[in-house]
Design a protein around this motif. Structure first.
Motif, PDB file in Angstrom:
ATOM      1  N   MET A 298      -4.048  -7.722 -78.672  1.00 24.79           N
ATOM      2  CA  MET A 298      -2.726  -8.258 -79.031  1.00 24.79           C
ATOM      3  C   MET A 298      -1.637  -7.583 -78.187  1.00 24.79           C
ATOM      4  O   MET A 298      -0.742  -8.237 -77.666  1.00 24.79           O
ATOM      5  CB  MET A 298      -2.502  -7.973 -80.527  1.00 24.79           C
ATOM      6  N   LYS A 299      -1.742  -6.243 -78.053  1.00 26.92           N
ATOM      7  CA  LYS A 299      -0.732  -5.547 -77.257  1.00 26.92           C
ATOM      8  C   LYS A 299      -0.815  -5.986 -75.794  1.00 26.92           C
ATOM      9  O   LYS A 299       0.194  -6.034 -75.096  1.00 26.92           O
ATOM     10  CB  LYS A 299      -0.902  -4.026 -77.383  1.00 26.92           C
ATOM     11  N   LEU A 300      -2.010  -6.352 -75.343  1.00 18.00           N
ATOM     12  CA  LEU A 300      -2.163  -6.820 -73.965  1.00 18.00           C
ATOM     13  C   LEU A 300      -1.502  -8.178 -73.775  1.00 18.00           C
ATOM     14  O   LEU A 300      -0.894  -8.440 -72.741  1.00 18.00           O
ATOM     15  CB  LEU A 300      -3.652  -6.920 -73.602  1.00 18.00           C
ATOM     16  N   ILE A 301      -1.655  -9.053 -74.782  1.00 21.31           N
ATOM     17  CA  ILE A 301      -1.022 -10.373 -74.681  1.00 21.31           C
ATOM     18  C   ILE A 301       0.497 -10.202 -74.643  1.00 21.31           C
ATOM     19  O   ILE A 301       1.196 -10.852 -73.866  1.00 21.31           O
ATOM     20  CB  ILE A 301      -1.459 -11.274 -75.860  1.00 21.31           C
ATOM     21  N   ARG A 302       1.007  -9.278 -75.482  1.00 28.30           N
ATOM     22  CA  ARG A 302       2.453  -8.994 -75.452  1.00 28.30           C
ATOM     23  C   ARG A 302       2.871  -8.537 -74.061  1.00 28.30           C
ATOM     24  O   ARG A 302       3.888  -8.958 -73.527  1.00 28.30           O
ATOM     25  CB  ARG A 302       2.784  -7.899 -76.467  1.00 28.30           C
ATOM     26  N   SER A 303       2.063  -7.641 -73.491  1.00 25.69           N
ATOM     27  CA  SER A 303       2.376  -7.116 -72.161  1.00 25.69           C
ATOM     28  C   SER A 303       2.385  -8.236 -71.123  1.00 25.69           C
ATOM     29  O   SER A 303       3.301  -8.339 -70.306  1.00 25.69           O
ATOM     30  CB  SER A 303       1.348  -6.040 -71.790  1.00 25.69           C
ATOM     31  N   GLU A 304       1.355  -9.092 -71.179  1.00 29.35           N
ATOM     32  CA  GLU A 304       1.252 -10.174 -70.201  1.00 29.35           C
ATOM     33  C   GLU A 304       2.377 -11.189 -70.384  1.00 29.35           C
ATOM     34  O   GLU A 304       2.914 -11.717 -69.417  1.00 29.35           O
ATOM     35  CB  GLU A 304      -0.108 -10.868 -70.305  1.00 29.35           C
ATOM     36  N   PHE A 305       2.732 -11.462 -71.636  1.00 26.97           N
ATOM     37  CA  PHE A 305       3.800 -12.433 -71.849  1.00 26.97           C
ATOM     38  C   PHE A 305       5.145 -11.850 -71.422  1.00 26.97           C
ATOM     39  O   PHE A 305       6.006 -12.560 -70.893  1.00 26.97           O
ATOM     40  CB  PHE A 305       3.839 -12.883 -73.321  1.00 26.97           C
ATOM     41  N   LEU A 306       5.284 -10.536 -71.610  1.00 23.69           N
ATOM     42  CA  LEU A 306       6.495  -9.854 -71.142  1.00 23.69           C
ATOM     43  C   LEU A 306       6.616  -9.967 -69.624  1.00 23.69           C
ATOM     44  O   LEU A 306       7.701 -10.128 -69.076  1.00 23.69           O
ATOM     45  CB  LEU A 306       6.441  -8.387 -71.574  1.00 23.69           C
ATOM     46  N   LYS A 307       5.481  -9.900 -68.938  1.00 23.45           N
ATOM     47  CA  LYS A 307       5.484 -10.065 -67.478  1.00 23.45           C
ATOM     48  C   LYS A 307       6.062 -11.431 -67.102  1.00 23.45           C
ATOM     49  O   LYS A 307       6.837 -11.550 -66.155  1.00 23.45           O
ATOM     50  CB  LYS A 307       4.059  -9.949 -66.915  1.00 23.45           C
TER      51      LYS A 307
ATOM     52  N   VAL B 186      -8.458 -12.127 -70.379  1.00 22.03           N
ATOM     53  CA  VAL B 186      -8.281 -12.859 -71.642  1.00 22.03           C
ATOM     54  C   VAL B 186      -6.798 -12.878 -72.019  1.00 22.03           C
ATOM     55  O   VAL B 186      -6.246 -13.911 -72.414  1.00 22.03           O
ATOM     56  CB  VAL B 186      -9.133 -12.222 -72.767  1.00 22.03           C
ATOM     57  N   ALA B 187      -6.133 -11.725 -71.863  1.00 24.15           N
ATOM     58  CA  ALA B 187      -4.711 -11.649 -72.214  1.00 24.15           C
ATOM     59  C   ALA B 187      -3.872 -12.545 -71.305  1.00 24.15           C
ATOM     60  O   ALA B 187      -2.923 -13.191 -71.764  1.00 24.15           O
ATOM     61  CB  ALA B 187      -4.228 -10.202 -72.124  1.00 24.15           C
ATOM     62  N   LYS B 188      -4.212 -12.579 -70.018  1.00 28.53           N
ATOM     63  CA  LYS B 188      -3.483 -13.445 -69.092  1.00 28.53           C
ATOM     64  C   LYS B 188      -3.656 -14.906 -69.497  1.00 28.53           C
ATOM     65  O   LYS B 188      -2.713 -15.699 -69.459  1.00 28.53           O
ATOM     66  CB  LYS B 188      -3.998 -13.246 -67.660  1.00 28.53           C
TER      67      LYS B 188
ATOM     68  N   LEU C 125       8.550  -0.955 -66.665  1.00 31.00           N
ATOM     69  CA  LEU C 125       7.997   0.082 -67.538  1.00 31.00           C
ATOM     70  C   LEU C 125       7.688  -0.472 -68.927  1.00 31.00           C
ATOM     71  O   LEU C 125       6.709  -0.077 -69.558  1.00 31.00           O
ATOM     72  CB  LEU C 125       8.979   1.252 -67.629  1.00 31.00           C
ATOM     73  N   ARG C 126       8.520  -1.408 -69.387  1.00 31.94           N
ATOM     74  CA  ARG C 126       8.279  -1.975 -70.719  1.00 31.94           C
ATOM     75  C   ARG C 126       6.970  -2.750 -70.772  1.00 31.94           C
ATOM     76  O   ARG C 126       6.270  -2.757 -71.786  1.00 31.94           O
ATOM     77  CB  ARG C 126       9.434  -2.899 -71.114  1.00 31.94           C
ATOM     78  N   VAL C 127       6.658  -3.420 -69.657  1.00 29.06           N
ATOM     79  CA  VAL C 127       5.390  -4.157 -69.588  1.00 29.06           C
ATOM     80  C   VAL C 127       4.228  -3.195 -69.810  1.00 29.06           C
ATOM     81  O   VAL C 127       3.280  -3.487 -70.549  1.00 29.06           O
ATOM     82  CB  VAL C 127       5.265  -4.857 -68.215  1.00 29.06           C
ATOM     83  N   ILE C 128       4.315  -2.004 -69.180  1.00 23.51           N
ATOM     84  CA  ILE C 128       3.218  -1.049 -69.305  1.00 23.51           C
ATOM     85  C   ILE C 128       3.228  -0.395 -70.685  1.00 23.51           C
ATOM     86  O   ILE C 128       2.168  -0.148 -71.267  1.00 23.51           O
ATOM     87  CB  ILE C 128       3.308  -0.009 -68.186  1.00 23.51           C
TER      88      ILE C 128
ATOM     89  N   ALA D  86       0.116  -0.287 -73.273  1.00 28.03           N
ATOM     90  CA  ALA D  86      -0.394   0.976 -73.804  1.00 28.03           C
ATOM     91  C   ALA D  86      -0.131   1.102 -75.300  1.00 28.03           C
ATOM     92  O   ALA D  86      -0.488   2.110 -75.902  1.00 28.03           O
ATOM     93  CB  ALA D  86       0.248   2.148 -73.051  1.00 28.03           C
ATOM     94  N   GLY D  87       0.516   0.080 -75.888  1.00 31.85           N
ATOM     95  CA  GLY D  87       0.797   0.128 -77.311  1.00 31.85           C
ATOM     96  C   GLY D  87       1.893   1.105 -77.667  1.00 31.85           C
ATOM     97  O   GLY D  87       1.931   1.621 -78.785  1.00 31.85           O
ATOM     98  N   LEU D  88       2.791   1.381 -76.723  1.00 24.08           N
ATOM     99  CA  LEU D  88       3.886   2.315 -76.975  1.00 24.08           C
ATOM    100  C   LEU D  88       5.186   1.536 -77.174  1.00 24.08           C
ATOM    101  O   LEU D  88       5.330   0.423 -76.669  1.00 24.08           O
ATOM    102  CB  LEU D  88       4.040   3.276 -75.792  1.00 24.08           C
TER     103      LEU D  88
END
Lengths: 273, 305
Positions: free
Chosen positions: A1-10, A113-115, B102-105, B109-111
């Motif tokens: 889930m955190k990875l999907i958030r990260s990818e969507f943030l990208k 998967v997250a992408k 940095l926010r993406v990372i 990382a769940g931070l």
């Protein structure tokens, strides 16, 4: 889930999402106008040759016509979802961020998967926008034509929902394509040519071969193209010269599965340097 | 720190990477100890970057292992908290702001996103936080790279050529920053080909050439062991008379008029000058430096293979 958030943030933190959304809306507008003209002739068939009469009359069915109108803009919408899926992968190599991404997440399958999920979410949003516009436009247009609006018909609702499936699956196809061709320009240009020119070219070639060899089944091969399959998937009723709608779904799922699996396997083994 | 790595020792054992024609890394073994800055040195093309990338699970080794705190990088449950790495100066999307990068990372990382602002402040990039990456200078990019690596507050920090593109002030900042992290007990591994900088920065060095280990140890040991006795630099208005007085020593004349005397001490040279009645304008003992040792150790090993 955190990875999907990260990818969507990208996706959200660069200009691409609103440029693609804008492109989708503009091209939706053009598609919808063309569809209106076509629908007008379907509703008022005059001087139609006999061999097409059956098809035209089937398309004039309220459910078929409403589904056709309400899924306007699919062709170009899917193109942008495809491009976005490609960019989520090729951006990482073009901007040399793959290293950072895979350092944060050494499990590369999870990243793919997250992408895919992030591209599917983007696809969902484009679907939502084009569907809202299409439904409003369809109501206005069919009212003006004094034609029956069959929005409540189960086959129309099915078409609209399956259209969402197409929008989501094309994100996956894009991700797989981006893995196969890592070069940003190479991948996007190849995908655009295949999507825009390839669809037409294959349709023509299949048609010619079918006439030349006098074999009708060859014509059916055109449905194996993911773009044609997507259109088939959202047809409200079965037309005389088409396979069932779910055949389109199976074709699309097969494409998404193949590109997804190949893309994941390549990513897992690739040296990132 | 909450890191799963308690002892951030890096152990590289028999690490090998063969490309089609080239053995980029060839049976390389070394260890890197916590609480110290270790310089990872080698000529261009020696295999430094490939080694670091194998250590970080980015490149698949042909053979051998590399572990951090006893685990492979891919097996770390929370890699960002265990290890921070800076591998490329320009690794951010050109159209994304430093803060968003940095926010993406942080998200991966769940931070919390607030951690992005903390590391921006840590590297002094807060004023440029909302500028797009394409507007960053090389020095700012290096700082953003370090901020990226520090997101998880890692026990181990790995940097590939971090001094590239930094101005003197930036290099000084980097040196102080890395040494303070090592003083906190963290493991710092820094690759470089800038030897003068490494001599100031590193406690230990690992020197490789042509994919193989050449030397490993503390800077003092390596320089001390390899130095060929003392060198004395001397300047005088009467060089010929001084050379005659130093009959037992090897003397070389330099272009600027100075003499370099090998195999003796400054005291011997000074006394010889006094006896000969020759005035001295300069008398310096030159310690062998890392650069000379490095060139001696890597001589004859082809950099381009």
């Amino acid at each position: 889930m955190k990875l999907i958030r990260s990818e969507f943030l990208k996706i959200r933190t660069t200009n691409v999402w609103w440029l693609f959304a804008l492109g989708t809306v503009v091209l939706w507008g053009l598609s919808f106008l063309v569809n209106c003209v076509q629908a007008h002739y379907i509703l008022h068939p005059e001087g139609v040759p006999d061999e097409q009469a059956a098809t035209i009359s089937a398309m004039g069915d309220p459910a078929a016509l409403t589904a056709y109108m309400a899924t306007s803009g699919q062709y170009f919408g899917l193109m942008f979802v495809l491009l976005l899926g490609i960019l989520t992968v090729t951006n990482e190599f073009y901007h040399q961020t793959a290293t950072t991404t895979f350092l944060a997440t050494p499990h590369r399958t999870a990243v793919i998967v997250a992408k895919t999920a992030a591209a599917a979410i983007f696809g969902f949003l484009l679907w939502a926008v084009t569907t809202v516009l299409s439904v409003i436009g369809t109501v206005i247009f069919l009212n003006a034509e004094n034609a029956e609006i069959a929005l409540g018909d189960s086959s129309v609702i099915r078409s609209i929902l399956l259209n969402l499936l197409a929008f989501a699956l094309w994100g996956l196809i894009g991700v797989g394509f981006g893995v196969l061709i890592r070069s940003q320009i190479g991948a996007t240009v190849t995908a655009l040519i295949l999507y825009l020119v390839g669809t037409l070219a294959v349709s023509i070639i299949v048609q010619l071969l079918s006439n030349w060899l006098d074999q009708d089944w060859i014509r059916e091969l055109a449905w194996a193209l993911p773009s044609n399959a997507s259109g088939l998937l959202v047809s409200g009723v079965d037309l005389p010269d088409q396979p069932h709608y779910w055949v389109g779904g199976l074709v699309l799922l097969a494409w998404a599965a193949v590109t997804g699996v190949i893309g994941t396997l390549i990513t897992r083994n690739r040296d990132i340097s | 720190m909450g890191s799963e790595i308690t002892n951030g020792e890096i152990v590289v054992s028999g690490l090998t990477k063969h490309y089609k024609q080239v053995k980029a890394v060839d049976g390389l073994s070394f260890t890197v100890k916590p609480g110290r800055v270790t310089g990872f040195l080698g000529p261009n093309g020696a295999g430094k970057t490939t080694t670091l990338r194998m250590l970080l699970n980015l490149v698949r080794p042909t053979a051998g292992t590399a572990t951090i705190g006893g685990r492979r990088y891919a097996d770390l449950a929370d890699p960002m908290a265990g290890v921070g790495a800076v591998l490329e100066a320009s690794s951010a999307h050109k159209g994304r702001t430093g803060r968003n990068h940095l926010r993406v990372i942080c998200a991966a990382a769940g931070l919390p996103a607030s951690r992005a602002d903390e590391v921006l402040a840590l590297v002094g990039l807060t004023p440029a936080a909302n500028r797009k990456f394409k507007g960053y200078s090389l020095g700012m990019r290096q700082r953003l790279g370090i901020a990226t690596a520090m997101i998880g507050d890692p026990q181990v920090l790995i940097l590939d050529e971090p001094a590239n593109g930094l101005d003197p002030e930036g290099i000084r900042w980097m040196r102080d920053f890395l040494q303070s992290l090592a003083a906190q007990g963290r493991t710092i591994l820094v690759s470089s080909h800038l030897l003068s900088e490494m001599e100031l920065l590193a406690d230990d060095v690992v020197i490789i050439a042509a994919g193989k280990l050449v030397a490993q140890g503390s800077v003092g040991d390596i320089v001390g062991n390899m130095g060929d006795g003392g060198l004395v630099r001397v300047r005088t208005p009467k060089p010929d008379e001084l050379i005659a007085a130093l009959d037992s020593a090897t003397v070389a004349r330099q272009d600027d008029g100075a003499l370099v005397v090998t195999g003796t001490t400054a005291a011997v040279v000074g006394e010889a000058a006094l006896r000969a009645g020759v005035a001295l304008h300069e008398l310096v003992t030159e310690r062998p430096d890392l650069e000379r040792v490095f060139l001696e150790l890597t001589a004859g090993k082809e950099a381009i293979r």
